[in-house]
Design a protein around this motif. Structure first.
Motif, PDB file in Angstrom:
ATOM      1  N   TYR A 261       1.002  -1.178   0.422  1.00  9.49           N
ATOM      2  CA  TYR A 261       0.096  -0.224   0.115  1.00  9.49           C
ATOM      3  C   TYR A 261       1.051   1.310  -0.161  1.00  9.49           C
ATOM      4  CZ  TYR A 261      -4.733  -1.832   0.632  1.00  9.49           C
ATOM      5  OH  TYR A 261      -6.105  -1.688   0.235  1.00  9.49           O
ATOM      6  N   GLY A 266      -0.938   5.457   1.232  1.00  7.78           N
ATOM      7  CA  GLY A 266      -1.377   4.135   1.538  1.00  7.78           C
ATOM      8  C   GLY A 266      -1.926   3.395   2.325  1.00  7.78           C
ATOM      9  N   LEU A 270      -5.618   1.533   3.455  1.00  4.64           N
ATOM     10  CA  LEU A 270      -6.137   0.189   4.151  1.00  4.64           C
ATOM     11  C   LEU A 270      -6.663   0.136   4.895  1.00  4.64           C
ATOM     12  CD1 LEU A 270      -5.342  -3.056   4.693  1.00  4.64           C
ATOM     13  CD2 LEU A 270      -3.060  -1.822   5.765  1.00  4.64           C
ATOM     14  N   ALA A 317      -0.897   3.244  -3.906  1.00  5.27           N
ATOM     15  CA  ALA A 317      -2.018   2.541  -3.078  1.00  5.27           C
ATOM     16  C   ALA A 317      -3.251   2.615  -3.850  1.00  5.27           C
ATOM     17  CB  ALA A 317      -2.243   4.246  -1.792  1.00  5.27           C
TER      18      ALA A 317
END
Lengths: 433, 1243
Positions: A261, A266, A270, A317
């Motif tokens: 990610y 990122g 997540l 990401a």
């Protein structure tokens, strides 16, 4: 689901039929023929809205054109274009991972509005779907979705913002219950709800016990407002409890996935996926962390020198998010929207960066059960004006509503006053059916 | 004109220039024109703007070629010019390729900024209509570059292709310093031959270069535009010459080298730049006990001192302090006492006689901009001018080291200059510090002006004080300086109050005539009699009691359940859901105001109600249908099934409609509250915060029977009254200033106008009038800020909406775009008000209508009607005579300063006593704030909402007029009533007017501001947040980046919305407070007027009280905090617990609470103090560089603000004198008390 929504199409059809008989008496010429179009609708359940604050340069990302030269003031793209999984659709060279996933994605290249000189105004427009009015404070997209679809679970709020709070992201006339909970630090829960970082878990537990026992010995309240407040206090203890707060334990994810990610942005994506799993309806993720180039996506002057780092971060990401959701069978249920307040012109400013452009810019849709086509809408050779298939901001909003099965022709109510849910937007029908 | 010098000799053009072409001793070939600006001259030149003739020109002995009385002309810039008409095609001013030209002039440049291109003479580019914008035939200009004036020639050519570069500019690469007297300049050229260009200065040819467009052989532009001397481009200031001109000439020949060399003949050396003042000003005797400070506005420049021939503007304000320390300038007020702008730059001059011992001392001067200090006539320190910065791109300024250990360092971008002075005897010396605050594009703020001295042999700097105060040392340390700054702050507040009130007095005579008019009106329109008043009864209670008795006498002895059911359940549904269209209005011919009318039905002929048969009643059918065409109500949510069932059953039971309304609410009056509840309530309702522990104790101990009345009187005198009302007015009037760009309906900060008015307890009619007059400065706090509405295409319509809402109880939200569906107001009403504000007809903007498609799509008859077309003009007309009682006739004019001003007319019509609505709306608002429910509900929308006590409302309205519209008088009246002092168990707000008996006030939650301000007060802490600005260094004008001060009460925050999402644009300390305020319904983003904030409890409210950074920080026994001191000084756990309860909830703990809490304090109480030798005093964290708008795009700015945010979350360090485990338990106890729900509820 709102039970009324199931009957909606039938009711509309009924109205259309009824209108033909009434037409002779009341309707305008051509009314019956134009009718009320049957609505398109999708089955998405969640939205992850990624906000690229500052104004993502479409010509340097999802709408690449021939290269320019900032030194020579020659207008054009900053980077080379690369082919993608969709024939004839290219993106910039710094989006290689997304390029391979473009069949799950539609870059809507012809979004447009008329504000270019002011970030706050354009940000507001792209969050509420229309220009400012002096008399109504409009709700944000997240608040509308929260209002229309609610949360999926008792232990999750409907609308979470990962970024700084502001009025444009707020509920407007829909009221505080449709506002966001927000956080700026992915490691912790939403501000206010989460245990304070200087209070240990043990101390927090003791405090909660203490306050419960003290509240117990208070005189009983009979007034409804006081009871409501007490109920809100109980709910707040519940939401700050472990069930919802577990969503924020990103460390429980596999290290490899977390790494894939990428950085803080990122990790926000997540977390957004984890919140989807928890039942949050709408999550806005702000990308503008500024650390990579100072200005974020607002790449005037020197800000553009490190723009590719932002693009890479987005590529990492977003591609991981799409694949992660897909693997968990959540991609069709989760509409990803990448939006920004405006785009940027092909010309370069005195410092080699770019100014603002509202006449044509790109927002990106992914997943959500739509028929993705890689790219929709066409701009001219410099991505400066629209050649085909313009998509107004209301159209973009209508597309999002439609994807979620929300009636995009309905009105919301500011007290008595009907306010159309979008400014008469029409969804991009090509993405449905 | 100087008749003896060079002139023109020949030509056809003689006819044209006959008046200015005079014989001369020597002449040039081919001179087209020459202007010498002599005293007798009658030239065809047409002067525009500030031109001063007959000023001395170049004269002997320095310029021996000129006559002794030679005169010239002076231009003051800002577009001033001479204009000369071209004679048409083929005139001597037209030049083609191959034509030669010489342009020359004598110039005495007074002012020239780098980057300026000021015009000496040019043809074309005047900006006149009918001429192309790129028609520069030719021009001689001077360009400011590197502090020099350079000679520049500019012309345009005919573009061959549309995008061709067709401007050509040649500029000398040498120049001369402005303000060095008279110089001769010339340009010589043959068009079409670029290599022929020459530039000349003072008889010397100087090199130059084609710096725009390059050399060209293209045909020059030629047309018949005018010739302008001194300016161009319509009079653009930066193109306007500032200084003297003489002998300006145009020749149709290239003057030769010899001629040009001889042109300039100056005797003596190169003159020095005209002298800037440098002498210490003579100021006469000064008080030995004061630092005298004067403020002089409208200085010519922030970059330089005055020249010796300029005079200092007179002092616009003065102040005296007790040290050479100053961080602000006084507020500027207009002639009514409304905030206005300073004309920056402002010179701040501080002076005093100071005692210094003999020796060689070091002087330290701090200043944001240009400043200098003299001691005893000797210049000892000078700093540089303030400079602007590129938006966001300025490098981070490193923090500066203190001048000595433990000293106060200079703040961000404040200059620190050291100087030296030798004192030889012990007489007091005169010290003068001049500093320039602000500039044309900077806010007039001085920064922290400081003058300190380190005496020979000492290591310490002390701030200079006047001789008489020299015993009281002011060391240059944070503690001492901040203490002095607090005194300065207080002193300026009182200076500003005095100045403002003195200015406001200018309007007292006018308002006295208004008072007399009001009294005359009252005599003719007396208030209703107070019913059965017995002496000593508060009239409010008398009115309420009369109504209660009326209700009681109408109540049948045996209660009729059905009747109750009708009034309690059925009628409220009809009223809230149906009556707005089918009550007094009869949409579709139907009124539901009585059983008979309901049975008669509307135009359809179908009865709405068939008693006994709900299925036959169209009312029920229309409520239940799914058909959008026929459903009722037509907008909003469908009625709940529960409500429909109530109506259904009522009809089935025969639709009984009792005539008399009997009391269904309780007629039993609630008991009076206890003294502890009363004092908390009274404080919150007057000063907006809870009382302190000692105030509670004193009140409880007071045995006077009148102590409640006395407390009310005392509280109404408290200046915090203004703070208490601010949040309310800001919401109501939609004050919405921006921190970055004007956007999202932002206004000016008229908060300061409101605050000043409340501090002065300005009568409400006057406060409203002056607001509506929109006076003073829009950006510096005048009521003019109310006029602004950014990105709103009809700002005055927006203001009409606000004013209707706030002052008249008329809701016109819908009227912006169409006539109101549920009200009688029309779009024209709103735009008529807008036009009255605008003082001219206003046009309905395109955006303020309903798109035609809206109607085409609707199947049912639309509820709304658009009666105005976009683009239509609406005249200023008062639309509300009937509603308000104020008629726009000759009774109004005697109340006005200027009857021709429609804005003043509007203000007068709203605030005149005839406008009974205004007075009643205001008293209803006060009532509503104190009692929790209005006599009319809601307070901003009276149409169709009748008062619960009409006579009481009238009586209060007239009392208000009689009190001279004094909000405190009405507050005093209500707070002294029994009603106010009863337990808050009422349900008046949601009751129908007939059921709203006010047997008790309604329960109210503390406002967001009250919660936060009380929290600070109870913990004894001061609000310590960033100043409300992103430009703390004052490097923009207030219209572009403003500063809204240091908040010490919650209303003072402005929106910290961070639409750019940049950490660098956050204010972390403020954000911690705003987080709590926001959870409780406060917002500074006020796009639209608001009477009611949301009051529904939500989950974040208890959550932020429990977990927010603000709570955790304030409840901490932080180092040297009052909570820590309390714990250290406590005599026993019991007394400590009592103190905490008194401070936070203004009562003592009960036994059950003691049982739960006391043992936490008892455990370890005796050992709670850490032995002195083990105490480790926490170190202050390292200072961080300042992030501002100007450097916020730098990466480092983000990390700095994130570090700051982290520190804010960590909170202050704990007090090391308290043993940790005891301290944590103590904090938990504090935390649990503040988390008692009663903390956020008004008792």
């Amino acid at each position: 689901m709102n039970p009324l929504q199931n009957t909606h199409v039938d009711r509309r059809q009924f109205l259309t039929a009824g209108a033909t008989t009434l037409a002779g008496l009341t309707a305008m010429p051509g009314w019956a023929a134009s009718g009320v179009p049957t609505q398109v609708r999708g089955n998405a359940e969640h939205v992850i809205s990624i906000w690229l604050g500052g104004g993502m340069s479409q010509i340097d990302t999802f709408d690449p054109k021939k290269k320019g030269n900032p030194e020579k003031q020659k207008p054009g793209a900053y980077y080379d274009a690369i082919p993608t999984a969709v024939k004839d659709v290219t993106v910039c060279e710094h989006l290689p991972k997304l390029a391979s996933l473009m069949d799950r994605i539609t870059a809507v290249r012809t979004v447009n509005h008329s504000v270019i000189d002011e970030h706050a105004a354009a940000t507001n427009w792209m969050h509420v779907g229309r220009p400012v009015s002096g008399t109504v404070v409009y709700p944000s997209l997240g608040s509308i979705v929260s209002h229309e679809r609610g949360a999926l679970s008792d232990s999750a709020p409907p609308y979470v913002l990962i970024g700084y709070p502001n009025n444009s992201r707020g509920p407007g006339f829909l009221g505080a219950q449709h506002s966001y909970l927000y956080l700026t630090d992915t490691g912790r829960g939403p501000t206010g709800l989460a245990r304070h970082l200087t209070i240990s878990q043990q101390r927090q537990t003791e405090r909660e016990q203490l306050i419960k026992s003290i509240r117990d010995v208070q005189p009983e309240v009979t007034e409804k407002v006081l009871q409501d407040y007490a109920a809100a206090a109980d709910l707040s203890l519940r939401l700050s409890g472990p069930s919802f707060m577990r969503s924020f334990q990103l460390e429980s994810e596999a290290a490899e996935l977390r790494e894939s990610y990428g950085g803080e942005f990122g990790q926000r994506c997540l977390l957004a996926r984890r919140l989807v799993e928890r039942g949050v309806r709408f999550i806005e993720v702000s990308h503008n962390l500024n650390f990579l180039n100072g200005a974020g996506w607002d790449v005037h002057n020197r800000g553009i020198l490190d723009q590719h780092k932002l693009i890479h971060e987005l590529d990492d990401a977003l591609s991981t998010l799409i694949q992660d959701l897909e693997q968990r069978k959540l991609l069709d249920k989760t509409l990803i929207v990448v939006s920004t307040e405006f785009g940027r012109p092909p010309q370069f400013d005195g410092g080699g960066g770019r100014g603002h452009q509202g006449s044509a810019f790109t927002c990106v849709l992914a997943g959500g059960g739509l028929n993705h086509v890689g790219a929709f809408g066409e701009t001219n050779e410099l991505s400066q004006s629209i050649v085909a298939d313009p998509v107004s901001v209301p159209d973009l909003f209508a597309t999002i509503h439609a994807a979620l099965g929300i009636d995009y022709a309905k009105s919301l109510y500011d007290g008595d006053r009907p306010v159309p849910i979008t400014d008469r937007g029409q969804p991009i029908t090509k993405l449905f059916g | 004109m100087n008749l003896t010098r060079y002139c023109l000799t020949r030509f056809a053009t003689l006819v044209v220039f006959g008046s200015l072409l005079i014989s001369t001793t020597y002449a040039e070939e081919d001179t087209a024109a020459l202007w010498e600006f002599g005293p007798e001259e009658a030239t065809p030149l047409h002067p525009v703007g500030g031109i001063h003739r007959d000023v001395p020109g170049p004269r002997p002995p320095m310029f021996p070629d000129f006559p002794v009385n030679n005169t010239a002309v002076n231009f003051d810039g800002q577009g001033s010019r001479f204009v000369f008409d071209d004679s048409g095609d083929g005139s001597p001013f037209d030049f083609q390729n191959g034509d030669e030209i010489t342009l020359e002039a004598w110039v005495n440049i007074r002012e020239l900024n780098d980057g300026d291109h000021t015009y000496i003479i040019g043809k074309g580019r005047t900006g006149r209509s009918g001429f192309s914008s790129d028609n520069q035939n030719w021009a001689l200009r001077v360009r400011g570059m590197q502090g020099e004036a350079r000679v520049s020639f500019l012309f345009a050519t005919l573009p061959r292709k549309p995008k061709d570069q067709h401007w050509h500019r040649y500029t000398s690469i040498q120049g001369f310093r402005p303000r060095t007297g008279w110089h001769h300049i010339a340009v010589v050229y043959r068009f079409g031959e670029p290599e022929t260009i020459q530039t000349w200065i003072d008889g010397n040819r100087v090199r130059g270069q084609w710096d725009i467009g390059g050399p060209t052989t293209a045909t020059p532009a030629t047309d018949n535009d005018q010739i302008w001397i001194g300016s161009a481009l319509g009079g653009s200031p930066s193109n306007s010459f500032r200084g003297g001109l003489d002998s300006v000439a145009i020749h149709r020949v290239m003057l030769d080298k010899d001629t040009l060399e001889k042109r300039f003949h100056r005797v003596g050396g190169h003159p020095q730049e005209a002298a800037l003042t440098s002498q210490m000003p003579k100021l006469g005797p000064l008080s030995p006990l004061e630092t005298s400070v004067t403020f002089h506005e409208n200085m010519p420049s922030h970059t330089r001192w005055l020249y010796t021939d300029e005079s200092l503007p007179p002092a616009a304000a003065s102040w005296s302090g007790s040290a050479f320390l100053l961080n602000q300038i006084p507020v500027k007020f207009d002639s009514w006492g409304i905030r206005d702008s300073w004309k920056a730059p402002v010179l701040v001059r501080m002076a005093a006689d100071v005692s210094l011992p003999p020796g060689n001392h070091t002087v330290l001067m701090r200043s944001r901009g240009l400043a200098r200090t003299w001691i005893d006539g000797e210049l000892v320190a000078q700093s540089k001018p303030l400079t602007g910065a590129p938006h966001g791109e300025e490098p981070i300024t490193p923090i500066s080291a203190p001048p000595a250990p433990g000293h106060r360092p200079t703040w961000h971008r404040c200059q620190e200059v050291m100087g030296y002075i030798e004192i030889t005897d012990s007489k007091p010396v005169r010290v003068v510090l001049d500093a320039i605050a602000g500039g044309k594009s900077f806010r007039p703020e001085p920064g922290e002006l400081t003058l300190a001295i380190r005496l020979e042999g000492s290591q310490q700097f002390t701030v200079l004080r006047p001789a008489g105060l020299s015993q009281s040392l002011l060391p240059l340390t944070d503690e001492a300086v901040e203490q002095e700054l607090q005194q300065i702050e207080a002193s300026f507040t009182s200076l500003n109050d005095v100045t403002r009130r003195a200015a406001a007095k200018s309007q007292d005579a006018y308002w006295n005539t208004r008072r007399q008019a009001a009294e005359t009106w009252l005599a003719a329109n007396p208030a209703p009699k107070v019913p059965g008043a017995t002496p000593g009864t508060n009239p409010i209670d008398a009115f309420l009691l009369a109504r209660l008795q009326e209700v009681a006498s109408n109540t049948p002895q045996t209660s009729d359940a059905k009747e109750h059911h009708f009034f309690e359940k059925v009628l409220p549904i009809l009223k809230s859901e149906c009556f707005r269209c089918h009550g007094e209005k009869d949409k579709g011919g139907l009124s539901l105001q009585s059983r008979e009318l309901a049975m008669a039905g509307g135009f359809s002929g179908e009865p709405a109600i068939v008693p006994g048969d709900p299925h036959a009643s169209t009312l029920i059918a229309r409520l239940r249908t799914d058909d959008a065409d026929t459903r009722m109500p037509p907008t909003g949510k469908p009625l709940s099934e529960e409500k429909i069932k109530i109506l259904d059953k009522w009809i089935a039971d025969g639709a009984k409609w009792p005539e008399q309304q009997s009391a269904t609410s309780t007629t039993t009056q609630a008991p009076l509250v206890s003294d502890t509840d009363f004092i908390r309530r009274a404080y919150l309702d007057t000063v907006g915060v809870i009382p302190t522990e000692s105030e509670v104790e004193r009140f409880l101990a007071d045995t006077s029977p009148h102590k409640r009345t006395e407390l009310i009187d005392r509280l109404l005198e408290d200046p915090r009254w203004a703070d208490h009302w601010m949040g309310y007015w800001l919401d109501l009037l939609a004050e919405n200033p921006a921190m970055i760009n004007a956007s999202l309906n932002s206004t000016g900060p008229f908060r300061w106008y409101l605050y000043d008015s409340l501090r002065d307890n300005k009568p409400m009619d006057r406060m409203a009038s002056e607001l509506l007059m929109m006076r003073g400065s829009a950006y510096d706090g005048g009521s003019a800020g109310f006029a602004l509405a950014a990105q709103n295409d009809s700002p005055f319509a927006a203001k009409g909406h606000i004013v209707g809402n706030a002052f008249l109880g008329i809701e016109m939200q819908c009227a912006r775009c169409h006539d109101s569906p549920y009200h009688s107001t029309t779009q024209e009403d709103l735009y008529s008000l807008a036009a009255m504000f605008a003082r001219k007809p206003v046009t309905v903007p395109k955006s303020s209508t309903v798109p035609p498609g809206f109607f085409a799509k609707k199947e049912r008859e639309s509820l709304i009607e658009v009666t105005l077309k976009p683009g239509q003009k609406v005249k200023p007309v008062w639309p509300f005579a009937e509603t308000t009682g104020a008629h726009d006739d000759d009774t109004i004019e005697p109340l006005m300063h200027n009857p021709d001003d429609s804005r003043e007319r509007l203000a007068t019509l709203i605030t005149a006593p005839q406008n009974t609505r205004f007075a009643q709306v205001m008293v209803n608002r006060v009532w509503r704030r104190l009692i929790g429910a209005g006599i009319v509900e809601p307070p901003h929308d009276w149409e169709g909402n009748s008062p619960s006590h009409p006579e009481l409302l009238q009586w209060l309205g007239k009392e208000f007029v009689a009190s001279h519209y004094d909000m405190k008088a009405i507050t005093r009246m209500i707070m002294n009533s029994q009603l106010y002092q009863r337990e808050a168990v009422g349900h008046n707000r949601d009751a129908e007017p007939g059921q709203r008996l006010f047997t008790a006030p309604d329960r109210r939650r503390l406002s967001a501001e009250q919660i936060v301000d009380s929290f600070y007060l109870a913990t004894g802490r001061e609000m310590d947040v960033e100043p409300m600005t992103l430009d703390p260094d004052g490097r923009a004008a207030s219209r572009s980046r403003n500063a809204y001060g240091d908040p010490h009460r919650s209303w003072m925050f402005v929106s910290i919305s961070n639409e750019r999402d940049r950490p660098s644009l956050t204010l972390p300390r403020a954000a911690a407070v705003v987080e709590v305020l926001t959870a409780f319904g406060w917002t500074a983003d006020r796009q639209a007027p608001k009477t009611d904030r949301e009051t529904a409890p939500n989950v974040l409210q208890p959550a932020v009280m429990a977990n927010s950074t603000l709570t955790v920080s304030l409840t901490k026994a932080a180092y040297q905090s009052p909570l820590a001191e309390l714990a250290l000084e406590a005599e026993s756990p019991e007394s400590l617990l009592e103190t905490l309860f008194l401070r936070f909830v203004n009562r003592l703990p009960d036994q059950a609470e003691k049982d739960l809490l006391l043992d936490r304090l008892q455990t370890g109480f005796a050992e709670r103090m850490v032995p002195a030798d083990e105490v480790v005093v926490p170190e202050a964290p390292e200072r961080l560089p300042q992030v501002t708008w100007w450097n916020h795009v730098r990466n480092e700015a983000n990390t700095i603000q994130q570090e700051l945010a982290h520190r804010v979350r960590q909170g202050p360090p704990a007090d090391p004198r308290l043993e940790q485990s005891w301290r944590l338990r103590y904090e938990d106890v504090v935390w649990s008390i503040v988390n008692l729900p009663e903390f956020v509820w008004v008792p």
